[in-house]
Design a protein around this motif. Structure first.
Motif, PDB file in Angstrom:
ATOM      1  N   LEU A 554       0.489  -0.765   0.228  1.00  0.00           N
ATOM      2  CA  LEU A 554       0.182   0.044  -0.103  1.00  0.00           C
ATOM      3  C   LEU A 554       1.187   1.347   0.256  1.00  0.00           C
ATOM      4  CD1 LEU A 554      -2.372  -1.180   2.690  1.00  0.00           C
ATOM      5  CD2 LEU A 554      -2.954  -1.418   0.750  1.00  0.00           C
ATOM      6  N   VAL A 609      -5.087   5.277  -1.716  1.00  0.00           N
ATOM      7  CA  VAL A 609      -4.242   4.349  -1.641  1.00  0.00           C
ATOM      8  C   VAL A 609      -4.393   3.670  -3.073  1.00  0.00           C
ATOM      9  CG1 VAL A 609      -4.009   4.159   1.151  1.00  0.00           C
ATOM     10  CG2 VAL A 609      -5.502   2.657  -0.260  1.00  0.00           C
ATOM     11  N   SER A 611      -3.277  -0.179  -4.134  1.00  0.00           N
ATOM     12  CA  SER A 611      -3.035  -1.048  -3.775  1.00  0.00           C
ATOM     13  C   SER A 611      -2.314  -2.415  -3.982  1.00  0.00           C
ATOM     14  CB  SER A 611      -4.040  -1.790  -2.441  1.00  0.00           C
ATOM     15  OG  SER A 611      -4.972  -1.957  -4.008  1.00  0.00           O
ATOM     16  N   GLN A 889       0.419  -3.850   6.644  1.00  0.00           N
ATOM     17  CA  GLN A 889       0.166  -2.816   5.694  1.00  0.00           C
ATOM     18  C   GLN A 889      -0.072  -1.934   7.094  1.00  0.00           C
ATOM     19  OE1 GLN A 889      -1.860  -4.896   3.056  1.00  0.00           O
ATOM     20  NE2 GLN A 889      -0.341  -4.644   0.882  1.00  0.00           N
ATOM     21  N   LEU A 893       1.610   2.009   5.877  1.00  0.00           N
ATOM     22  CA  LEU A 893       1.181   3.163   5.626  1.00  0.00           C
ATOM     23  C   LEU A 893       0.899   4.250   6.532  1.00  0.00           C
ATOM     24  CD1 LEU A 893      -1.079   3.845   3.161  1.00  0.00           C
ATOM     25  CD2 LEU A 893      -3.022   2.820   4.137  1.00  0.00           C
TER      26      LEU A 893
END
Length: 939
Positions: A554, A609, A611, A889, A893
């Motif tokens: 991400l 985002v 991905s 993740q 992030l």
């Protein structure tokens, strides 16, 4: 050197030898023995029990009570009472007073609905009870619950009368286009048999007025040991489990006299018929050709097992052919399927169906009939069979590889089917060996003979059209349907031609990059690599599953990176690119090249985002990384596939706004965000007029031809030393041109103040209440946890008060989150289906519970239930690859320390009732919420 004829003769001789060898090892007429992994026994009273010890997850037991009694056994005055009896199992019994059962289970971490559940079908009722075994006495209590379900329901008049409203609410929830169409279709589908007259939900007038003795009669007649199975799978000693079964169920007695459980036959249709069933609120148009029913084949011998393998191969090959048709620029249908289908445990049928495109039923019927006939007349190709066998064998390899790492609930279904349908349970080790011996010996001539013998050509078909009357096209007549079937059968056919396929995804690997730095986090078992192109990779090798590797990344970005006029193209960019395949291969070509492998990669735009997601089996990591590399470097352009994609999207959206739920969802978004194009709404056909192939590809390339700013995470069963060169080859060689890596705040904010709106849509007497609280908030992990606790406690209260006490709803509840991107904000939403007459009561009850929570906070017992469930889930999740992927993740992030995973239980324990009350006061702002109510259309 052998010439071609000599090679053919030698190959044939080898195949015959292999077949003879296989036959010598497995005698097809022999029954399939039960595997050593399961103990199957029967008590003197006729009750069957299954016990399978399994250590994953640890300290968890899956219990099931299976009753071979469903709606098909109801007397005329009992229609709906098989399902009603299932409801009553949670409303008082010998050892658990009303509400005590659910409350006790919640206290040990078992969530009502998500964990504890049940279902009623035509022929059976199944009760689902997962039990954590970490506390002394849980297991014995779990068996006591099963015993009470089997023989100890109190079924008082008052409790039965109280439950009527809840069951009627469930029936109300099921109403709509699908239910109305089913009332037309089911009598024909089941050819006038009793099944068409005994839908599990029953008859509403009977549910309202039945005498309690009618329900008690059903319970007495059919809930009896000789029609029951107790299934025990999990972390328990089999001898102890057997002792518990005998102690709790050995004393049960069958009623005297005992009613005979008659099977209900489905007559064979003698002539071809057609039926058209339409509804203004139908979600789409479809056609089905259902051929005459026949007795389901037995599953007891090796011959039956081999037949199941052949059937699986046939279904996969037919599915690939129909998928190929659906990818044409002018496809005959959106999606299609053909194969054998079980109607009941005793009956099956061959069917072909298609979801229709803009050209309607005629081309779809032609394609279905012709592809069936093409397979029946010309059979399949050697390449099709070889791919099918590779894929089928890979399935068995994966299951065999996971034999020590499979969750207990995955085994339960097989044991239920053994009891209900006599499906064999040899165990995966034996099945793997059977597959290794039987699959290679399945020859092309045999597959083609299967097609000739099993694709029906006789009369007795039912040609069924279902669809919407608001789609702008008229439904066909029954005469047209029959004429189209006849016309399709007369068209001259030729054999399908197999085109050459590449041997792999890539001819040569890219020039490898390198790993320039490495660090370790021993506490979490992480290795972080920095690559020569600036990309980072976090490796988390695990032993949770043997055949599971996840890949993910991400980075800040998403749809809001683009201009407002590009919203539609951005929203569908990844789907458009995926629909065209990779490199010089269509999606179906990729499937063919990947035969026998397990791997896949997706890309996507969220609002904020970018991905990447991938998966692979333990031997297919290189294929997964090759697919990822090609996703970044070889975007394929195919106008035909784009045209096909566009047509499917338009057809999928054509009837959406005819559905009351879509109208309601759209109204909620509009009430909160006005006409802003940024939030997701139900799609409309006009949306896709804005979708442009070149622009969609350009937006995809803008973000996904560079891996700049990405940290890839790999979790699963891999050797770090062995994946390092693969990472250097495929990830360190990814392009990393500079691009913005940030969350772009486009100013999207929900409306402020109190907004109340009514929406009128739908013919049924159905309503839905949506209440959304939103606002600014400072994000922290602990604040997010407290908000989640508030929501879960509120859901307990909604179930206890709105459902059980006031009987205003069947389902529904709250959800909520605290977010930091693109600004600190929270959202809590309640969604509560109910009847129009009860809307005001539901709203009043919800706000009364909110007021109580703000004033007094949660009951200590309710907060403890929430915490216990979270801890149970967390402990299980720590042994799951998906959980680690999500947590890592999020840490990347949010730029936080992933070690916070290890403090979860302490942070949960630290939440106090006062903090939850403070959260209620903070987030339930009665001066700032949006309330939207769906009502049926005004007459």
């Amino acid at each position: 050197m052998l010439n071609h004829l000599q090679k053919t003769v030698c190959l044939a001789a080898l195949l015959i030898a292999c077949t003879t060898s296989a036959a010598a090892k497995i005698k097809l007429s022999d029954p399939i023995p039960t595997g050593p992994q399961v103990v199957i026994g029967k008590l003197e009273n006729g009750l069957t029990y299954y016990i399978q010890q399994n250590g994953k997850p640890e300290k968890k037991l899956e219990l099931r009570l299976v009753v071979k009694a469903g709606s098909i056994l109801e007397d005329d005055d009992q229609q709906g009472l098989a399902h009603f009896t299932e409801h009553m199992a949670f409303n008082g019994s010998t050892h658990f007073k009303k509400h005590e059962l659910v409350s006790w289970l919640q206290s040990i971490g078992v969530k009502f609905g998500a964990d504890l559940n049940a279902y009623t079908s035509f022929d059976e009722t199944v009760y689902i009870l997962p039990i954590p075994t970490d506390k002394s006495g849980n297991v014995e209590q779990g068996f006591l619950v099963l015993k009470d379900w089997a023989h100890g329901l109190t079924l008082t008049d008052a409790d039965i009368d109280m439950e009527r409203a809840i069951v009627l609410e469930e029936a109300r929830n099921a109403k709509g286009a699908g239910e109305r169409i089913n009332k037309i279709v089911m009598p024909k589908m089941y050819n006038g048999s009793r099944y068409a007259q005994r839908l599990p939900i029953g008859q509403e007038d009977i549910l309202r007025t039945f005498k309690p003795d009618a329900l008690r009669r059903f319970y007495r007649d059919w809930y009896r040991p000789d029609l029951m199975a107790v299934i025990v799978v999990g972390d328990i000693d089999p001898a102890r489990a057997a002792q518990l079964v005998k102690a709790h169920f050995g004393g049960l007695r069958n009623p005297v006299p005992t009613r005979v459980r008659h099977d209900s036959p489905i007559p064979v249709r003698s002539s071809t018929e057609a039926l058209v069933a339409t509804d203004p609120e139908a979600s789409g148009n479809a056609v089905m050709i259902r051929y005459p029913v026949r007795a389901a084949r037995d599953k007891a011998t090796f011959a039956d097992y081999r037949d199941k393998l052949v059937r699986s191969l046939f279904g996969a090959m037919m599915g690939n052919r129909l998928q190929e048709l659906a990818q044409q620029a002018k496809p005959p249908f959106i999606a299609g399927a053909s194969g054998q289908q079980h109607l009941t445990a005793r009956y099956e049928t061959y069917f072909s169906m298609a979801a229709l495109g803009k050209d309607g039923a005629e081309p779809a019927i032609a394609a279905l009939v012709q592809e069936n006939e093409r397979a029946r007349r010309f059979g399949f190709s050697a390449q099709e069979l070889e791919r099918g066998k590779k894929n089928l064998m890979r399935t068995f390899e994966r299951l065999y590889g996971e034999r020590e790492k499979t969750d207990s609930d995955a085994y339960v279904g097989e044991l239920i089917r053994n009891f209900l349908e006599r499906e064999s349970v040899p165990g995966i080790e034996n099945e793997y060996n059977y597959a290794r011996e039987l699959i290679p010996a399945i020859l092309l001539d045999e597959m083609n003979r299967y097609a000739r013998e099993n694709i029906p050509v006789d009369t007795g078909k039912l040609v069924l059209y279902t669809g919407s009357t608001k789609a702008g096209t008229a439904a066909p007549s029954t005469e047209q349907l029959l004429a189209w079937v006849d016309a399709a059968a007369r068209i001259e056919l030729t054999a399908r031609q197999e085109k050459p396929m590449a041997s792999g995804l890539m001819d040569t690997p890219p020039a490898a990059g390198s790993i320039v730095a490495e660090s370790a986090n021993k506490a979490l078992g992480l290795t972080t690599l920095t690559l020569s192109n600036g990309v980072k990779v976090i490796l988390k090798p695990t032993d949770f599953a043997n055949e599971q590797i996840y890949l993910g990344a991400l980075r800040p970005g998403g749809i809001t990176q683009f201009a407002q006029q590009d919203v539609v193209n951005a929203r569908y960019a990844n789907a458009v690119v995926a629909a065209m395949g990779i490199k010089d291969m269509s999606p179906l070509d990729v499937q063919k090249v990947m035969a026998g492998k397990t791997a896949g990669v997706t890309t996507g735009f969220g609002p904020y985002v970018d991905s990447v997601g991938g998966f692979a089996g333990s031997t297919d990591i290189d294929s997964m990384l090759q697919m990822l590399y090609l996703k970044f470097t070889n975007v394929r352009r195919d106008e035909d596939l784009f045209t096909s994609f566009l047509g499917k999207q338009v057809e999928g959206a054509r009837n959406v706004m005819a559905q009351p739920q879509a109208v309601f969802a759209d109204a909620v978004v509009t009430a909160m965000y006005g006409a802003s194009p940024w939030p997701q709404r139900p799609p409309r056909p006009d949306d896709f007029a804005k979708l442009n192939l070149e622009r969609a590809i350009a937006l995809y390339k803008d973000r996904f031809t560079s891996a700049s700013g990405m940290t890839f995470i790999m979790v699963g069963n891999f050797d770090v030393a062995k994946v390092r060169p693969l990472i250097a080859t495929y990830l360190a060689s990814l392009p990393t041109a500079s691009l913005p890596v940030n969350a772009n705040d486009v100013g999207l904010r929900p409306v402020r103040g109190v907004i109340e709106k009514a929406v009128f849509s739908g013919f049924e007497a159905k309503s839905q209440v949506a209440i959304n609280f939103t606002g600014d908030a400072v994000y922290s992990r602990q604040a997010a946890l407290r908000l989640r606790a508030l929501v879960d406690v509120m859901n307990i209260r909604i179930t206890d008060v709105l459902r059980e006490k006031l009987t205003l709803i069947y389902g529904g509840g709250m959800g909520g989150s605290l977010e930091r991107v693109p600004y600190g904000h929270y959202a809590i939403g309640a969604s509560l289906p109910t009847g129009p007459a009860n809307v005001d009561k539901v709203i009043a009850a919800v706000f009364a519970e909110i007021a109580l929570m703000k004033e007094q906070g949660p009951l200590a017992a309710d907060l403890d239930k929430v915490k216990q469930n979270w801890i149970q889930v967390h402990r299980r999740s720590l042994r799951e690859n998906g959980y680690w992927m999500d947590q890592l993740q999020a840490a990347v992030l949010e730029e936080t320390d992933p070690a916070v995973i290890l403090t979860y239980e302490q942070r949960v324990a630290a939440i106090t009732a006062q903090e939850v009350r403070d959260a209620a006061r903070r987030y339930f702002d009665l001066d700032n919420y949006v309330q939207v109510v769906l009502y049926p259309e005004k007459k």
